[in-house]
Design a protein around this motif. Structure first.
Motif, PDB file in Angstrom:
ATOM      1  N   PHE A  19     -11.822  -5.161   1.526  1.00 56.58           N
ATOM      2  CA  PHE A  19     -11.851  -3.780   1.041  1.00 56.58           C
ATOM      3  C   PHE A  19     -10.686  -3.518   0.084  1.00 56.58           C
ATOM      4  N   LEU A  20      -9.494  -3.912   0.486  1.00 55.39           N
ATOM      5  CA  LEU A  20      -8.316  -3.671  -0.356  1.00 55.39           C
ATOM      6  C   LEU A  20      -8.432  -4.388  -1.704  1.00 55.39           C
ATOM      7  N   THR A  21      -8.926  -5.601  -1.680  1.00 58.02           N
ATOM      8  CA  THR A  21      -9.105  -6.361  -2.916  1.00 58.02           C
ATOM      9  C   THR A  21     -10.179  -5.724  -3.791  1.00 58.02           C
ATOM     10  N   TYR A  22     -11.292  -5.361  -3.188  1.00 57.09           N
ATOM     11  CA  TYR A  22     -12.398  -4.747  -3.948  1.00 57.09           C
ATOM     12  C   TYR A  22     -11.939  -3.468  -4.654  1.00 57.09           C
ATOM     13  N   PHE A  23     -11.154  -2.655  -3.948  1.00 57.13           N
ATOM     14  CA  PHE A  23     -10.692  -1.392  -4.525  1.00 57.13           C
ATOM     15  C   PHE A  23      -9.385  -1.550  -5.306  1.00 57.13           C
ATOM     16  N   GLU A  24      -8.988  -2.813  -5.525  1.00 61.07           N
ATOM     17  CA  GLU A  24      -7.825  -3.151  -6.357  1.00 61.07           C
ATOM     18  C   GLU A  24      -6.547  -2.466  -5.881  1.00 61.07           C
ATOM     19  N   ILE A  25      -6.320  -2.544  -4.577  1.00 65.72           N
ATOM     20  CA  ILE A  25      -5.126  -1.969  -3.963  1.00 65.72           C
ATOM     21  C   ILE A  25      -4.185  -3.106  -3.617  1.00 65.72           C
ATOM     22  N   ASP A  26      -2.987  -3.061  -4.175  1.00 68.26           N
ATOM     23  CA  ASP A  26      -1.979  -4.067  -3.832  1.00 68.26           C
ATOM     24  C   ASP A  26      -1.590  -3.873  -2.370  1.00 68.26           C
ATOM     25  N   PHE A  27      -1.465  -4.985  -1.647  1.00 66.62           N
ATOM     26  CA  PHE A  27      -1.126  -4.865  -0.234  1.00 66.62           C
ATOM     27  C   PHE A  27      -0.252  -6.028   0.209  1.00 66.62           C
ATOM     28  N   ASP A  28       0.493  -5.756   1.264  1.00 65.33           N
ATOM     29  CA  ASP A  28       1.329  -6.763   1.896  1.00 65.33           C
ATOM     30  C   ASP A  28       0.491  -7.397   3.015  1.00 65.33           C
ATOM     31  N   PRO A  29       0.187  -8.682   2.923  1.00 69.39           N
ATOM     32  CA  PRO A  29      -0.652  -9.326   3.944  1.00 69.39           C
ATOM     33  C   PRO A  29      -0.102  -9.186   5.364  1.00 69.39           C
ATOM     34  N   SER A  30       1.215  -9.139   5.514  1.00 64.48           N
ATOM     35  CA  SER A  30       1.769  -9.015   6.867  1.00 64.48           C
ATOM     36  C   SER A  30       1.481  -7.640   7.469  1.00 64.48           C
ATOM     37  N   VAL A  31       1.426  -6.598   6.652  1.00 66.55           N
ATOM     38  CA  VAL A  31       1.077  -5.261   7.138  1.00 66.55           C
ATOM     39  C   VAL A  31      -0.394  -5.234   7.546  1.00 66.55           C
ATOM     40  N   VAL A  32      -1.235  -5.824   6.725  1.00 63.72           N
ATOM     41  CA  VAL A  32      -2.671  -5.839   7.004  1.00 63.72           C
ATOM     42  C   VAL A  32      -2.973  -6.707   8.228  1.00 63.72           C
ATOM     43  N   HIS A  33      -2.286  -7.816   8.340  1.00 60.46           N
ATOM     44  CA  HIS A  33      -2.511  -8.717   9.478  1.00 60.46           C
ATOM     45  C   HIS A  33      -2.307  -7.998  10.806  1.00 60.46           C
ATOM     46  N   VAL A  34      -1.280  -7.186  10.895  1.00 60.93           N
ATOM     47  CA  VAL A  34      -0.953  -6.493  12.142  1.00 60.93           C
ATOM     48  C   VAL A  34      -1.811  -5.244  12.345  1.00 60.93           C
ATOM     49  N   ASN A  35      -2.247  -4.610  11.254  1.00 62.34           N
ATOM     50  CA  ASN A  35      -2.881  -3.290  11.350  1.00 62.34           C
ATOM     51  C   ASN A  35      -4.301  -3.225  10.800  1.00 62.34           C
ATOM     52  N   ARG A  36      -4.950  -4.338  10.611  1.00 63.79           N
ATOM     53  CA  ARG A  36      -6.251  -4.341   9.920  1.00 63.79           C
ATOM     54  C   ARG A  36      -7.266  -3.379  10.524  1.00 63.79           C
ATOM     55  N   LEU A  37      -7.438  -3.385  11.831  1.00 58.84           N
ATOM     56  CA  LEU A  37      -8.418  -2.494  12.451  1.00 58.84           C
ATOM     57  C   LEU A  37      -7.999  -1.035  12.351  1.00 58.84           C
ATOM     58  N   HIS A  38      -6.709  -0.803  12.451  1.00 63.54           N
ATOM     59  CA  HIS A  38      -6.197   0.566  12.355  1.00 63.54           C
ATOM     60  C   HIS A  38      -6.404   1.127  10.945  1.00 63.54           C
TER      61      HIS A  38
END
Length: 114
Positions: A19-38
């Motif tokens: 989703f983040l990639t599709y909507f071209e949103i820069d993200f920190d993988p470590s934040v997403v790894h811990v909080n993906r479902l949230h």
């Protein structure tokens, strides 16, 4: 972009990273790894709050991107326990219940002999 194209694109997305990639949103993988479902649940919650969804696929894509970026940012500056996205985080503490011994022995007469 047509509405059908946008809907088909969304069907292909399966992870927070997708989703983040599709909507071209820069993200920190470590934040997403811990909080993906949230993040995805918060995004869903934000979508449910939209009173009137735009008609065009382009406008919907822009709205979705803004809402997903907000959902992601919520967990960059905070954490899951603070944000309380899922019901389990909003539950009250267990309550203490007192039961008199006499109430138990009345219901289980043989227990008094032990």
């Amino acid at each position: 972009m047509t509405d059908d194209e946008f809907d088909l694109d969304l069907e292909d997305l399966s992870s927070a990273e997708d989703f983040l990639t599709y909507f071209e949103i820069d993200f920190d993988p470590s934040v997403v790894h811990v909080n993906r479902l949230h993040i995805l649940q918060r995004f869903h919650d934000y979508l449910e709050q939209v009173e009137e969804m735009p008609d065009s696929g382009i406008a919907r894509r822009a709205l979705y991107a803004d809402l997903l970026k907000s959902a992601y940012r919520d967990f960059v500056v905070s954490d899951a326990a603070t944000e309380k996205v899922f019901r389990v985080f909003r539950m009250n503490e267990p309550k203490s219940v007192r039961v008199a011994l006499s109430d138990l022995t009345e219901r289980m007469p043989d227990a008094a002999r032990l």
